[in-house]
Design an enzyme around this catalytic site. Structure first.
Site, PDB file in Angstrom:
ATOM      1  N   ARG A   1      27.411  24.923 -27.955  1.00  0.00           N
ATOM      2  CA  ARG A   1      28.383  24.296 -27.039  1.00  0.00           C
ATOM      3  C   ARG A   1      29.571  25.237 -26.963  1.00  0.00           C
ATOM      4  O   ARG A   1      30.207  25.520 -27.993  1.00  0.00           O
ATOM      5  CB  ARG A   1      28.798  22.922 -27.584  1.00  0.00           C
ATOM      6  CG  ARG A   1      29.992  22.337 -26.854  1.00  0.00           C
ATOM      7  CD  ARG A   1      30.235  20.876 -27.180  1.00  0.00           C
ATOM      8  NE  ARG A   1      29.220  20.041 -26.561  1.00  0.00           N
ATOM      9  CZ  ARG A   1      29.309  18.727 -26.429  1.00  0.00           C
ATOM     10  NH1 ARG A   1      30.370  18.085 -26.868  1.00  0.00           N
ATOM     11  NH2 ARG A   1      28.333  18.046 -25.856  1.00  0.00           N
TER      12      ARG A   1
ATOM     13  N   HIS B   1      25.566  20.998 -18.385  1.00  0.00           N
ATOM     14  CA  HIS B   1      25.219  20.230 -19.592  1.00  0.00           C
ATOM     15  C   HIS B   1      23.753  19.817 -19.412  1.00  0.00           C
ATOM     16  O   HIS B   1      23.433  18.652 -19.185  1.00  0.00           O
ATOM     17  CB  HIS B   1      26.143  19.013 -19.699  1.00  0.00           C
ATOM     18  CG  HIS B   1      26.168  18.368 -21.045  1.00  0.00           C
ATOM     19  ND1 HIS B   1      25.403  18.817 -22.118  1.00  0.00           N
ATOM     20  CD2 HIS B   1      26.855  17.285 -21.512  1.00  0.00           C
ATOM     21  CE1 HIS B   1      25.642  18.051 -23.170  1.00  0.00           C
ATOM     22  NE2 HIS B   1      26.510  17.107 -22.828  1.00  0.00           N
TER      23      HIS B   1
ATOM     24  N   GLN C   1      22.053  16.934 -21.386  1.00  0.00           N
ATOM     25  CA  GLN C   1      22.526  15.626 -20.915  1.00  0.00           C
ATOM     26  C   GLN C   1      21.692  15.165 -19.714  1.00  0.00           C
ATOM     27  O   GLN C   1      21.275  14.005 -19.636  1.00  0.00           O
ATOM     28  CB  GLN C   1      23.998  15.726 -20.522  1.00  0.00           C
ATOM     29  CG  GLN C   1      24.592  14.441 -19.981  1.00  0.00           C
ATOM     30  CD  GLN C   1      24.723  13.369 -21.053  1.00  0.00           C
ATOM     31  OE1 GLN C   1      25.293  13.619 -22.113  1.00  0.00           O
ATOM     32  NE2 GLN C   1      24.201  12.183 -20.789  1.00  0.00           N
TER      33      GLN C   1
ATOM     34  N   ASP D   1      31.998  10.388 -14.993  1.00  0.00           N
ATOM     35  CA  ASP D   1      32.351  11.121 -16.209  1.00  0.00           C
ATOM     36  C   ASP D   1      33.879  11.210 -16.243  1.00  0.00           C
ATOM     37  O   ASP D   1      34.552  10.891 -15.250  1.00  0.00           O
ATOM     38  CB  ASP D   1      31.696  12.519 -16.160  1.00  0.00           C
ATOM     39  CG  ASP D   1      31.921  13.346 -17.424  1.00  0.00           C
ATOM     40  OD1 ASP D   1      32.350  12.788 -18.450  1.00  0.00           O
ATOM     41  OD2 ASP D   1      31.673  14.575 -17.376  1.00  0.00           O
TER      42      ASP D   1
ATOM     43  N   CYS E   1      28.049   9.758 -19.279  1.00  0.00           N
ATOM     44  CA  CYS E   1      27.526  10.599 -20.365  1.00  0.00           C
ATOM     45  C   CYS E   1      28.225  10.314 -21.683  1.00  0.00           C
ATOM     46  O   CYS E   1      27.678  10.605 -22.741  1.00  0.00           O
ATOM     47  CB  CYS E   1      27.663  12.068 -19.986  1.00  0.00           C
ATOM     48  SG  CYS E   1      29.364  12.552 -19.632  1.00  0.00           S
TER      49      CYS E   1
ATOM     50  N   ARG F   1      19.440  10.895 -25.526  1.00  0.00           N
ATOM     51  CA  ARG F   1      19.761  12.284 -25.895  1.00  0.00           C
ATOM     52  C   ARG F   1      18.851  12.735 -27.037  1.00  0.00           C
ATOM     53  O   ARG F   1      18.404  13.878 -27.085  1.00  0.00           O
ATOM     54  CB  ARG F   1      21.236  12.405 -26.335  1.00  0.00           C
ATOM     55  CG  ARG F   1      22.279  12.099 -25.258  1.00  0.00           C
ATOM     56  CD  ARG F   1      22.239  13.115 -24.122  1.00  0.00           C
ATOM     57  NE  ARG F   1      22.338  14.479 -24.628  1.00  0.00           N
ATOM     58  CZ  ARG F   1      23.472  15.086 -24.959  1.00  0.00           C
ATOM     59  NH1 ARG F   1      24.626  14.475 -24.822  1.00  0.00           N
ATOM     60  NH2 ARG F   1      23.472  16.338 -25.404  1.00  0.00           N
TER      61      ARG F   1
HETATM   62  N1   CP Z   1      27.651  13.276 -23.812  1.00  0.00           N
HETATM   63  C1   CP Z   1      27.947  14.169 -24.772  1.00  0.00           C
HETATM   64  O1   CP Z   1      27.572  15.345 -24.707  1.00  0.00           O
HETATM   65  O2   CP Z   1      28.654  13.648 -25.799  1.00  0.00           O
HETATM   66  P1   CP Z   1      29.358  14.502 -26.970  1.00  0.00           P
HETATM   67  O3   CP Z   1      30.424  15.330 -26.318  1.00  0.00           O
HETATM   68  O4   CP Z   1      29.899  13.485 -27.921  1.00  0.00           O
HETATM   69  O5   CP Z   1      28.306  15.375 -27.593  1.00  0.00           O
HETATM   70  N1  NVA Z   2      32.535  16.746 -18.657  1.00  0.00           N
HETATM   71  C1  NVA Z   2      32.765  16.441 -20.039  1.00  0.00           C
HETATM   72  C2  NVA Z   2      31.494  16.025 -20.698  1.00  0.00           C
HETATM   73  C3  NVA Z   2      31.579  15.666 -22.145  1.00  0.00           C
HETATM   74  C4  NVA Z   2      30.273  15.323 -22.746  1.00  0.00           C
HETATM   75  C5  NVA Z   2      33.367  17.647 -20.734  1.00  0.00           C
HETATM   76  O1  NVA Z   2      32.937  18.779 -20.456  1.00  0.00           O
HETATM   77  O2  NVA Z   2      34.290  17.474 -21.527  1.00  0.00           O
END
Ligand code: CP
Ligand code: NVA
Length: 328
Positions: free
Chosen positions: A124, A151, A154, A245, A285, A313
């Site tokens: 990430r 993502h 997701q 989101d 999400c 997930r």
């Molecule tokens: N939806 C998602 O990726 O959640 P986290 O940021 O908690 O991993």
């Molecule tokens: N769009 C959000 C998703 C988190 C899972 C972010 O990137 O922070």
């Protein structure tokens, strides 16, 4: 391994192998439609088995993955760690303060080091280009656990959840809010699989043009469609699913004040949801900012499927990994 479960895996693996399987999973664009179907079919079988206390797939030899997180996480981290445990594999959680990618050590050197110890890298990151650099120099598969552009893990859980609740026939899916990373991956996978996606964003917060162009190409091949709108009510009208989101993604915190002003008309609340089909499902999400992009009444209401989405997930990531690394 559960009897019969092995053949479920073998069938999914054969479909996967026939669909130009990707070495890395950085983007939904790495998946051919049949590869996506293989993941979603296997994930469903894995969910059924896991709920019965059984497993469809366990690695036959020691497997470890590096889990690199430059940003916080609940779902992604827990789903990877628990999924790896259930499959007889191990995850090594590495934060930015541990490895300081690009500061303490060059990204390419981290990729080369990790490749000598682990069988895959989940990362990430703030910059999608970091994933591309990891993939360029790693000798093992790299999986995107969220970047500012996509993502893709997701999106697998999103489509699994929608199919569970609404079936797999072409559906009308509304995205309301920021045309962000989650919107990108969702739009790509939904159009790849033949759905009709309507996206409503404020001006200046549309999905990237390259993502939209790719989604249009997928839609043309799959019979789906993608539409960009301003009015959230138009996007939600008669939709089968409504997805939102946060308005301020990780890394965009300095824009918070101005974003709050622009996004206010895009809140998913009971008034907006009334424009959708009465049995439409609501996705998020997570994490949610209750009272901002979504109200308590909608998030906790009987149309919300967000907890299924979060659970999925786990199953989709396990299926993805079993297919990507399953011959080990
Ligand atoms: N939806 C998602 O990726 O959640 P986290 O940021 O908690 O991993
Ligand atoms: N769009 C959000 C998703 C988190 C899972 C972010 O990137 O922070």
């Amino acid at each position: 391994m559960e009897s019969g479960a092995h053949s479920v895996y073998e069938q999914a693996k054969a479909l996967w192998e026939s669909a130009h399987p990707p070495r890395h999973y950085l983007s939904v664009n790495d998946l051919a439609p049949q590869a996506a179907h293989a993941i979603l079919t296997l994930a469903r079988a894995m969910k059924d088995a896991t709920r019965r206390g059984q497993e469809v797939f366990r690695f036959a030899r020691p497997v470890a993955l590096a889990l690199i997180f430059e940003k916080p996480s609940l779902r992604t981290r827990v789903a990877w760690e628990v999924g790896l445990h259930q499959m007889g594999a191990h995850g090594v959680y590495l934060t930015q303060s541990d490895i300081q990618m690009g500061k303490r050590e060059a990204v390419m050197d981290i990729a080369r080091n990790l490749s000598r110890w682990v069988q895959g890298i989940v990362a990430r990151v703030f910059l999608h280009s970091t994933l591309e650099e990891l993939a360029r120099f790693a000798e093992v598969p790299v999986i995107n656990a969220l970047s500012e552009r996509e993502h893709p893990c997701q999106a697998l859980a999103d489509l699994m959840t929608i199919h569970e609740h609404k079936g797999e026939q072409p559906l009308t899916l509304a995205w309301v809010g920021d045309g962000n990373n989650v919107c990108h991956s969702f739009t790509l996978l939904a159009t790849l699989l033949g759905h009709h996606v309507r996206i409503a964003t404020p001006e200046g917060y549309e999905p990237h043009e390259a993502i939209l162009a790719q989604a249009r190409a997928y839609a043309q091949a799959s019979g789906g469609s993608v539409q960009l709108l301003r009015d959230p009510r138009e996007a939600v009208a008669d939709a089968d699913a409504v997805y939102t989101d946060v308005w301020v993604s990780m890394g965009y915190e300095t824009e918070r004040e101005v974003r709050m002003r622009h996004f206010l008309p895009y809140q998913v609340n009971e008034a907006l949801l009334r424009f959708a089909k009465p049995d439409a499902v609501v996705l998020h999400c997570l994490p949610a900012r209750r009272g901002e992009e979504i109200t308590d009444a909608v998030l906790d209401g009987n149309q919300s499927v967000v907890w299924d989405q979060a659970e999925n997930r786990l199953h989709t990531q396990k299926a993805l990994l079993a297919l990507m690394l399953g011959t080990l």
